[in-house]
Design an enzyme around this catalytic site. Structure first.
Site, mmCIF file in Angstrom:
data_model
loop_
_atom_site.group_PDB
_atom_site.id
_atom_site.type_symbol
_atom_site.label_atom_id
_atom_site.label_comp_id
_atom_site.label_asym_id
_atom_site.label_seq_id
_atom_site.Cartn_x
_atom_site.Cartn_y
_atom_site.Cartn_z
ATOM 1 N N GLY A 46 4.289 -6.529 4.519
ATOM 2 C CA GLY A 46 3.059 -6.389 5.290
ATOM 3 C C GLY A 46 1.874 -6.770 4.426
ATOM 4 O O GLY A 46 1.931 -6.667 3.199
ATOM 5 N N GLN A 51 -6.768 -7.569 1.731
ATOM 6 C CA GLN A 51 -6.003 -7.704 0.484
ATOM 7 C C GLN A 51 -6.086 -9.121 -0.073
ATOM 8 O O GLN A 51 -5.734 -9.351 -1.228
ATOM 9 C CB GLN A 51 -4.527 -7.351 0.711
ATOM 10 C CG GLN A 51 -4.264 -5.873 0.931
ATOM 11 C CD GLN A 51 -2.788 -5.602 1.057
ATOM 12 O OE1 GLN A 51 -2.214 -5.745 2.136
ATOM 13 N NE2 GLN A 51 -2.143 -5.238 -0.042
ATOM 14 N N CYS A 96 2.988 -1.309 -2.631
ATOM 15 C CA CYS A 96 1.871 -2.082 -2.102
ATOM 16 C C CYS A 96 1.623 -3.298 -2.989
ATOM 17 O O CYS A 96 1.633 -3.177 -4.213
ATOM 18 C CB CYS A 96 0.626 -1.201 -2.074
ATOM 19 S SG CYS A 96 -0.840 -2.036 -1.451
ATOM 20 N N LEU A 97 1.400 -4.455 -2.372
ATOM 21 C CA LEU A 97 1.159 -5.663 -3.166
ATOM 22 C C LEU A 97 -0.131 -5.569 -3.972
ATOM 23 O O LEU A 97 -0.290 -6.275 -4.964
ATOM 24 C CB LEU A 97 1.116 -6.899 -2.247
ATOM 25 C CG LEU A 97 2.419 -7.231 -1.511
ATOM 26 C CD1 LEU A 97 2.230 -8.459 -0.631
ATOM 27 C CD2 LEU A 97 3.565 -7.449 -2.488
ATOM 28 N N HIS A 138 0.454 1.768 7.138
ATOM 29 C CA HIS A 138 0.037 1.415 5.774
ATOM 30 C C HIS A 138 -1.015 0.297 5.814
ATOM 31 O O HIS A 138 -2.064 0.394 5.161
ATOM 32 C CB HIS A 138 1.270 0.986 4.962
ATOM 33 C CG HIS A 138 0.984 0.500 3.573
ATOM 34 N ND1 HIS A 138 1.457 1.139 2.441
ATOM 35 C CD2 HIS A 138 0.280 -0.574 3.123
ATOM 36 C CE1 HIS A 138 1.033 0.479 1.362
ATOM 37 N NE2 HIS A 138 0.323 -0.575 1.738
ATOM 38 N N GLU A 139 -0.731 -0.744 6.588
ATOM 39 C CA GLU A 139 -1.671 -1.884 6.637
ATOM 40 C C GLU A 139 -2.950 -1.512 7.382
ATOM 41 O O GLU A 139 -4.040 -1.956 7.020
ATOM 42 C CB GLU A 139 -1.002 -3.101 7.297
ATOM 43 C CG GLU A 139 0.288 -3.585 6.631
ATOM 44 C CD GLU A 139 0.155 -3.805 5.134
ATOM 45 O OE1 GLU A 139 -0.955 -4.091 4.641
ATOM 46 O OE2 GLU A 139 1.171 -3.677 4.434
ATOM 47 N N HIS A 142 -5.286 -0.039 5.076
ATOM 48 C CA HIS A 142 -6.022 -1.039 4.279
ATOM 49 C C HIS A 142 -7.272 -1.513 5.015
ATOM 50 O O HIS A 142 -8.341 -1.637 4.415
ATOM 51 C CB HIS A 142 -5.146 -2.266 3.989
ATOM 52 C CG HIS A 142 -4.238 -2.107 2.804
ATOM 53 N ND1 HIS A 142 -4.703 -1.795 1.546
ATOM 54 C CD2 HIS A 142 -2.896 -2.243 2.696
ATOM 55 C CE1 HIS A 142 -3.667 -1.733 0.709
ATOM 56 N NE2 HIS A 142 -2.574 -1.995 1.375
HETATM 57 ZN ZN ZN Z 1 -0.654 -2.128 0.734
#
Ligand code: ZN
Length: 184
Positions: A46, A51, A96-97, A138-139, A142
């Site tokens: 995701g 991000q 998380c990236l 989660h996204e 963000h």
């Molecule tokens: Zn993340």
């Protein structure tokens, strides 16, 4: 294929709210393609637009590498809104990236209903559970300036504090392109 560098913990845009998308023009479609490329290149499931430096309310996700989700198609969620959550919650291990190497169990609703627009700006209402619910939540966080580490136990937060600082200061090695540390 075109890759965006990924913003990391500490970058201002990850603490700011994104803006609703009003029309999906050719530039937006290109950005969505690059978001998928960036996410796949980094091995994520995701990615939220902020991000990768875009102040837009867009999420891409692809769960096809998750067991049980092999047939799930990649999704684009524009201006998502969580319209209902189940009282039941579940703890799942998140990463998380933007926080490479950091993991922790997060308690979230086990089922949700989400409303969003697709790339034709058609309104969609969808129920999601298990990993799909998890990734969307989660996204969606963000897009509202929230990290999963804001939602972990105090014990985990203490444990990952040092790692977050190292990420912020770019003191670890990254497996994919990331932004440079922001100057104050
Ligand atoms: Zn993340």
């Amino acid at each position: 294929m075109s890759l965006f560098p990924i913003n990391l913990f500490g970058d201002k845009i990850l603490r700011s709210k994104t803006n609703p998308v009003k029309d999906v023009d050719a530039e937006t479609i290109e950005q969505i393609k690059s978001m998928f490329d960036t996410m796949h290149n980094a091995g994520g499931m995701g990615l939220a637009a902020n991000q990768v430096g875009l102040q837009k309310s867009i999420i891409v996700l692809d769960l096809s590498m998750v067991k049980g989700y092999e047939k799930t198609k990649p999704m684009v969620l524009i201006n998502p809104k969580i319209v209902s959550i189940s009282p039941e919650t579940v703890f799942l291990d998140e990463g998380c990236l933007s926080l490479p190497g950091v993991r922790g169990k997060v308690e979230r609703p086990s089922m949700i209903e989400v409303m969003y627009y697709d790339t034709d700006l058609k309104e969609i209402r969808q129920e999601a559970d298990e990993w799909l619910a998890r990734v969307i939540l989660h996204e969606n966080d963000h897009l509202n300036g929230i990290y999963f580490t804001d939602r972990v136990s105090d014990e985990i937060r203490r444990k990952v504090k040092r790692d977050l600082l190292d990420i912020k200061n770019r003191k670890i090695n990254f497996d994919y392109p990331v932004t440079e540390k922001e100057l104050k």
